[in-house]
Structures are given as structure tokens and as C-alpha cells.
Design a protein around this motif. Sequence first.
Motif, PDB file in Angstrom:
ATOM      1  N   ASN A 122     -11.055  -6.002 -41.652  1.00  0.00           N
ATOM      2  CA  ASN A 122     -10.721  -7.419 -41.702  1.00  0.00           C
ATOM      3  C   ASN A 122     -10.185  -7.877 -43.054  1.00  0.00           C
ATOM      4  O   ASN A 122      -9.701  -8.991 -43.185  1.00  0.00           O
ATOM      5  CB  ASN A 122     -11.952  -8.248 -41.339  1.00  0.00           C
ATOM      6  CG  ASN A 122     -12.495  -7.889 -39.964  1.00  0.00           C
ATOM      7  OD1 ASN A 122     -11.931  -8.270 -38.957  1.00  0.00           O
ATOM      8  ND2 ASN A 122     -13.583  -7.131 -39.935  1.00  0.00           N
ATOM      9  N   ILE A 123     -10.319  -7.042 -44.062  1.00  0.00           N
ATOM     10  CA  ILE A 123      -9.715  -7.309 -45.367  1.00  0.00           C
ATOM     11  C   ILE A 123      -8.458  -6.457 -45.463  1.00  0.00           C
ATOM     12  O   ILE A 123      -8.524  -5.223 -45.391  1.00  0.00           O
ATOM     13  CB  ILE A 123     -10.678  -6.971 -46.523  1.00  0.00           C
ATOM     14  CG1 ILE A 123     -11.942  -7.837 -46.444  1.00  0.00           C
ATOM     15  CG2 ILE A 123      -9.992  -7.173 -47.873  1.00  0.00           C
ATOM     16  CD1 ILE A 123     -13.004  -7.471 -47.481  1.00  0.00           C
ATOM     17  N   ASP A 125     -16.411  -7.624 -45.274  1.00  0.00           N
ATOM     18  CA  ASP A 125     -15.545  -7.130 -44.220  1.00  0.00           C
ATOM     19  C   ASP A 125     -16.281  -7.099 -42.877  1.00  0.00           C
ATOM     20  O   ASP A 125     -15.736  -7.485 -41.843  1.00  0.00           O
ATOM     21  CB  ASP A 125     -15.042  -5.729 -44.575  1.00  0.00           C
ATOM     22  CG  ASP A 125     -14.027  -5.203 -43.579  1.00  0.00           C
ATOM     23  OD1 ASP A 125     -12.990  -5.861 -43.388  1.00  0.00           O
ATOM     24  OD2 ASP A 125     -14.279  -4.140 -42.982  1.00  0.00           O
ATOM     25  N   TYR A 159     -10.917  -1.028 -44.654  1.00  0.00           N
ATOM     26  CA  TYR A 159     -11.454  -2.278 -44.123  1.00  0.00           C
ATOM     27  C   TYR A 159     -10.807  -2.608 -42.789  1.00  0.00           C
ATOM     28  O   TYR A 159      -9.659  -2.262 -42.527  1.00  0.00           O
ATOM     29  CB  TYR A 159     -11.187  -3.429 -45.100  1.00  0.00           C
ATOM     30  CG  TYR A 159     -11.834  -3.281 -46.450  1.00  0.00           C
ATOM     31  CD1 TYR A 159     -13.214  -3.182 -46.578  1.00  0.00           C
ATOM     32  CD2 TYR A 159     -11.058  -3.268 -47.615  1.00  0.00           C
ATOM     33  CE1 TYR A 159     -13.813  -3.064 -47.821  1.00  0.00           C
ATOM     34  CE2 TYR A 159     -11.644  -3.150 -48.868  1.00  0.00           C
ATOM     35  CZ  TYR A 159     -13.020  -3.048 -48.969  1.00  0.00           C
ATOM     36  OH  TYR A 159     -13.610  -2.939 -50.202  1.00  0.00           O
TER      37      TYR A 159
END
Length: 362
Positions: A61-62, A31, A59
Motif C-alpha cells: 500500500n506504500i 503498510d 509494500y
Amino acid sequence: MSTKILINGNFLCRNLTGIERFAFEICRQLDILLESKKNEVKFEISILVPQNAKVFPEYKNINSIISEKPLTSFPRWDMFYFAKMCKKHKSTGLNFSNTAPFGGNCGYAFLHDIYAADCPGDFISFKDRLIRAYSCFHYKNIAKKAKRIFTVSEFSKNQIQKAYNIEESRICVIPNGWDHFKSIEEDEEIFQKFPVLTQKPFFFTLGSLQKRKNLKWISEYAKNHPEQIFAISGKTIGGMKSTEIGDLSALKNVILLGYVSDGEVKSLMKKCRAFVFPSYYEGFGIPPLEALSVGAQIIVAKSASLPEIYKKCAHYIAWDSTNCDLNDILNEQVEDSADVLSEYTYENSAKKLFEVLNGGSK
């Protein structure tokens, strides 16, 4: 159009040890990496989080997809529900836990080791044999059907190749790490529970109390060296309990600590005479790495992946012989552990995983 990847979040329903710790830390580092690689990323990645997860990671980016159902059965989740969700989200699965959906739905999958296939004699009871059959089913499925196989050492890679006759190019080594240990605060309460550990030097060993952890070695050695103190922590896994627990509990120089917290483990590692790891089968073996990170000396078996990982910074014993003296072994010269600690980090491993998922050939 970018590839869609869905992480199997089954590990979030278990305690963060071993494989679960690996999955959690790799996802965390991935991430972070995705943030710095925004202009290079060729895939979209999400994680399927069970409704009843013990941990709900945050998270950036996930993308987290909360399951409509709780995880009540790992086999049903891994083989059926997760496969269904991959289809629903038009994604390729990423499985960390030695299990994966069957056949064409297998996706990317980790095989940390193939212990059940390599050591059939360790699985004796009916429950043991069921565990072995289930494990071997997944080993073969992943070996034959996974889009890419990930494992944690060259040792495991070679074992998988030999067992299932698969091409080397289909397997990528993505090792374990120790960097999670930096954030753990020491907890010295363990020394209040067991004050004898403050009175005499002691050897410490840690791990699930499975046969492969080779407590037989500790039992035989401790019996022949009553002047040396051993502290053992860990809990049993499934039906694969070591038969030496009773023998160890009868020895006055062995202290069975039961389950200890990460903070207590860190304190024990810092203060022990040495960390002893006599396991005869390990795909990687994380605890000695944690011990090295806090400055402990380590004594490990010269078997499986351990010499590959620990090279010349460990003291070695034969897993099948106690004809030695640990104090004498500790007088032998070993190399500094800095290179090993810098090589095996979750940050480095996340970079390797990112390269494969992003279309690289590593």
C-alpha cells in the motif's frame, strides 16, 4: 483531492538499529494498517528508496519510488535531493531520521531526542563539534519549520518544547516498540566465541559505545566488584566514542563482545543475570524493552525518559553513582512487564502516525 506524502527512505542505507529500526518497523506496520483502512484513508503515500539501499522493502500500500541517484551523502540527500523529489511529486515529506529539508520544505519530521543540544559537554573533539553543529541545525529547523513534529517520549517532547519555545499542539508522541524482536531467531554461537559466559552468571549491556551510554558507570562498578561478570556489546558511532573503552578492556571481569547479531543479542538477553542500561540520556531506549520481551530482568538508570517508559517493571540505579550492589538491587520487587510490553508496540505507534497523517489532531 488527497494529500500526497513522500517518506524519506534514507534509513534504508544504514544498518537497522535504533532510529533506522524504528523507521523500518513503523513503515511496515503502516503498510499493513493501510490495507485495513482503505475506506478511511485521506492521503496517498510513497517512499523514496535510494538506488543503493541495503534493503528494498516490498509494500502493498506504500508506493516505492526508486531514486535516479544513489545516496552518497546524507546531508546532500536530506537537504537538497529529497526536497527536490518532494516538489517533483507534489508531496509533503515524512522524515524519520532527526534530519529534514530546510525551511518550507521541511514537511513532517521526527526528532527522537535533542541530545546534541542538551549535552554539549559530550562533544569535545573537532569532529564531535561538527556533528553537534549539524545536529543542532536540524533540531532548530525541524522545531521551527516542520508541519508536525513527532518524537518518541514525553521526556523528549518536553525537552524540545523548552529548548525551542514551540506550542505543545505541534508535537505528537509516537513511541518505539519491541515487536520486531519476535521474528528474530536466537543464535547461541556467541557462547562458543565466549565460553566464559556459560560458566558464570553475567550482566549484559548493549548499545552504541557513546558517552551517553555511560560505560563509565560499568567501568567503575566492575572495578569495585571483580566477582561479577559483565558482557558489553556495541560499536562506536562517529567521533563520540566513550573514553572508558580502554579502562574496560583492562578489567578481567569485563568481556567486550564487539558487534553482535540480533540473534546473539536475543540469546544473551535470555541468559543474562540482568540487562544493565546505565545511560544518562535517552529519548526512549529500546534495548531494555527487547530484554523484557524475552523475560530478562532490567536495571536502568533513573534518568531522562527511562522511568517514564519502564515505570515499575525495572530496577533503577543512579546514573552518577555506583554505590550499590546489583545483586541486592535484583532482590527488590518489581511489577510484571506485560502492561509496558502491550503499550509500546510498533503496531500501536503506526496507528498514531496514521491518525495524524489522515488529518487527526492526536
